[in-house]
Design a protein around this motif. Sequence first.
Motif, mmCIF file in Angstrom:
data_model
loop_
_atom_site.group_PDB
_atom_site.id
_atom_site.type_symbol
_atom_site.label_atom_id
_atom_site.label_comp_id
_atom_site.label_asym_id
_atom_site.label_seq_id
_atom_site.Cartn_x
_atom_site.Cartn_y
_atom_site.Cartn_z
ATOM 1 N N THR A 1 -3.767 13.161 -6.899
ATOM 2 C CA THR A 1 -4.862 12.924 -6.675
ATOM 3 C C THR A 1 -4.713 11.965 -7.607
ATOM 4 N N ALA A 2 -4.378 12.396 -8.751
ATOM 5 C CA ALA A 2 -4.739 10.732 -9.942
ATOM 6 C C ALA A 2 -3.874 8.999 -9.021
ATOM 7 N N ALA A 3 -2.611 9.484 -8.603
ATOM 8 C CA ALA A 3 -2.009 8.268 -7.688
ATOM 9 C C ALA A 3 -2.626 7.969 -7.006
ATOM 10 N N LEU A 4 -3.603 8.743 -6.028
ATOM 11 C CA LEU A 4 -4.261 8.025 -5.056
ATOM 12 C C LEU A 4 -5.701 7.303 -5.539
ATOM 13 N N ALA A 5 -5.747 7.865 -6.735
ATOM 14 C CA ALA A 5 -7.177 7.064 -7.437
ATOM 15 C C ALA A 5 -6.443 5.949 -7.795
ATOM 16 N N ILE A 6 -5.809 5.824 -7.790
ATOM 17 C CA ILE A 6 -5.423 4.381 -8.865
ATOM 18 C C ILE A 6 -4.857 3.258 -7.982
ATOM 19 N N GLN A 7 -4.386 3.991 -6.732
ATOM 20 C CA GLN A 7 -3.677 3.392 -5.697
ATOM 21 C C GLN A 7 -4.823 2.875 -4.170
ATOM 22 N N ASP A 8 -6.057 3.659 -4.602
ATOM 23 C CA ASP A 8 -7.441 2.803 -4.155
ATOM 24 C C ASP A 8 -7.791 1.579 -5.199
ATOM 25 N N ARG A 9 -8.168 2.143 -6.586
ATOM 26 C CA ARG A 9 -8.159 1.147 -7.640
ATOM 27 C C ARG A 9 -7.465 -0.848 -7.211
ATOM 28 N N MET A 10 -6.002 0.073 -7.167
ATOM 29 C CA MET A 10 -5.159 -1.485 -6.623
ATOM 30 C C MET A 10 -5.299 -1.984 -5.640
ATOM 31 N N LEU A 11 -5.539 -1.864 -4.632
ATOM 32 C CA LEU A 11 -6.311 -2.295 -3.037
ATOM 33 C C LEU A 11 -7.629 -2.616 -3.399
ATOM 34 N N ARG A 12 -8.351 -1.865 -4.309
ATOM 35 C CA ARG A 12 -9.753 -2.413 -4.472
ATOM 36 C C ARG A 12 -8.833 -4.349 -5.464
ATOM 37 N N VAL A 13 -8.584 -4.219 -6.048
ATOM 38 C CA VAL A 13 -8.206 -5.487 -6.833
ATOM 39 C C VAL A 13 -7.110 -6.514 -6.342
ATOM 40 N N GLN A 14 -6.467 -5.762 -5.706
ATOM 41 C CA GLN A 14 -5.759 -7.037 -4.493
ATOM 42 C C GLN A 14 -6.507 -7.432 -3.126
#
Length: 172
Positions: free
Chosen positions: A84-97
């Motif tokens: 769950t945390a990994a998916l949230a972090i990946q989502d945030r990474m996509l937003r930053v990218q």
Amino acid sequence: MQLAETRKRDALELRLRGHSYMDIGEQLGITLEGARQCVKKALAEVREQAAESAIEVREQEAARLDRMLLRLETLLEQSADDVTAALAIQDRMLRVQDRRAKLLGLDLQRVELTGANGGAIQIAAIQRVIVDPGHVVVDVTPQKKETLELPDNISNAVETFDCMESSYEPVE
């Protein structure tokens, strides 16, 4: 040299207060054409400084986003066991990218404009190009606008290209 800089600054201040070039020339003890040139040179310097500032801000913002991505990558490695945390972090990474790509103009749609019969457009005559859903509006003069239909695959983003200032400014 100091006198020329002071004269340019004073000429621009007077012009911004609404004085005519004739008034500026009289107040500064220079010709009408000298007043025009002082204002023109002062405005060119202001534009150059603004462009340099915009470049610096863009570079600083890109560096800040790069640092965010590095921190998020570290967090992602640390949370490999927590899906769950990994998916949230990946989502945030996509937003930053995504933000970084917009900042750097990596996702901009390119639109090629041509004149009559596929010929060249008279660039000096174009004041502004507005790209909106399905259309390109070209301000050729303050009185004349030309609208071109766009293919369906062009982005729905609304963008303005101010050709007179040689700048690009997205409109929201």
